[in-house]
Design a protein around this motif. Structure first.
Motif, PDB file in Angstrom:
ATOM      1  N   VAL A  17      29.394  49.725  38.102  1.00 40.33           N
ATOM      2  CA  VAL A  17      28.748  48.676  37.307  1.00 40.33           C
ATOM      3  C   VAL A  17      27.806  49.353  36.317  1.00 40.33           C
ATOM      4  O   VAL A  17      26.943  50.128  36.719  1.00 40.33           O
ATOM      5  CB  VAL A  17      27.971  47.689  38.207  1.00 40.33           C
ATOM      6  N   TYR A  23      29.113  38.472  37.565  1.00 41.94           N
ATOM      7  CA  TYR A  23      30.507  38.801  37.287  1.00 41.94           C
ATOM      8  C   TYR A  23      31.407  37.834  38.029  1.00 41.94           C
ATOM      9  O   TYR A  23      31.073  37.379  39.128  1.00 41.94           O
ATOM     10  CB  TYR A  23      30.820  40.247  37.711  1.00 41.94           C
ATOM     11  N   SER A  30      32.163  34.363  41.968  1.00 38.04           N
ATOM     12  CA  SER A  30      31.104  34.869  41.110  1.00 38.04           C
ATOM     13  C   SER A  30      30.030  35.548  41.962  1.00 38.04           C
ATOM     14  O   SER A  30      29.611  35.005  42.987  1.00 38.04           O
ATOM     15  CB  SER A  30      30.493  33.706  40.329  1.00 38.04           C
ATOM     16  N   PHE A  39      31.998  47.842  41.766  1.00 37.86           N
ATOM     17  CA  PHE A  39      32.660  46.541  41.817  1.00 37.86           C
ATOM     18  C   PHE A  39      33.433  46.427  43.130  1.00 37.86           C
ATOM     19  O   PHE A  39      34.226  47.309  43.464  1.00 37.86           O
ATOM     20  CB  PHE A  39      33.613  46.355  40.624  1.00 37.86           C
ATOM     21  N   TRP A  51      37.211  42.190  37.444  1.00 37.07           N
ATOM     22  CA  TRP A  51      35.955  41.453  37.241  1.00 37.07           C
ATOM     23  C   TRP A  51      35.654  41.344  35.752  1.00 37.07           C
ATOM     24  O   TRP A  51      35.936  42.249  34.994  1.00 37.07           O
ATOM     25  CB  TRP A  51      34.804  42.188  37.938  1.00 37.07           C
ATOM     26  N   HIS A  52      35.064  40.227  35.357  1.00 37.83           N
ATOM     27  CA  HIS A  52      34.625  39.983  33.975  1.00 37.83           C
ATOM     28  C   HIS A  52      33.167  39.557  34.020  1.00 37.83           C
ATOM     29  O   HIS A  52      32.755  38.826  34.922  1.00 37.83           O
ATOM     30  CB  HIS A  52      35.432  38.851  33.321  1.00 37.83           C
ATOM     31  N   HIS A  53      32.396  39.979  33.036  1.00 43.79           N
ATOM     32  CA  HIS A  53      31.003  39.564  32.922  1.00 43.79           C
ATOM     33  C   HIS A  53      30.973  38.055  32.736  1.00 43.79           C
ATOM     34  O   HIS A  53      31.665  37.529  31.866  1.00 43.79           O
ATOM     35  CB  HIS A  53      30.337  40.279  31.734  1.00 43.79           C
TER      36      HIS A  53
END
Length: 54
Positions: A17, A23, A30, A39, A51-53
């Motif tokens: 990270v 995320y 989340s 992650f 994972w996406h912000h």
């Protein structure tokens, strides 16, 4: 502007990270991660995920 570029970044399970924040994974789970963390796998399935912000 920056939120668009953040949302396009993908992070895989076991990636480091680089930015503290929330995320979301492919299943919609989340979590909050801190810079320097790794992650995790999907909290729901235990499998590797992307994972996406959030």
């Amino acid at each position: 502007m920056s939120s668009a570029s953040q949302s396009s970044h993908q992070h895989k399970t076991n990636d480091k990270v680089t930015e503290t924040g929330r995320y979301r994974d492919a299943d919609g789970q989340s979590i909050t991660l801190t810079a320097g963390d790794t992650f995790p796998p999907c909290p729901k399935t235990g499998q590797s995920t992307i994972w996406h912000h959030a």
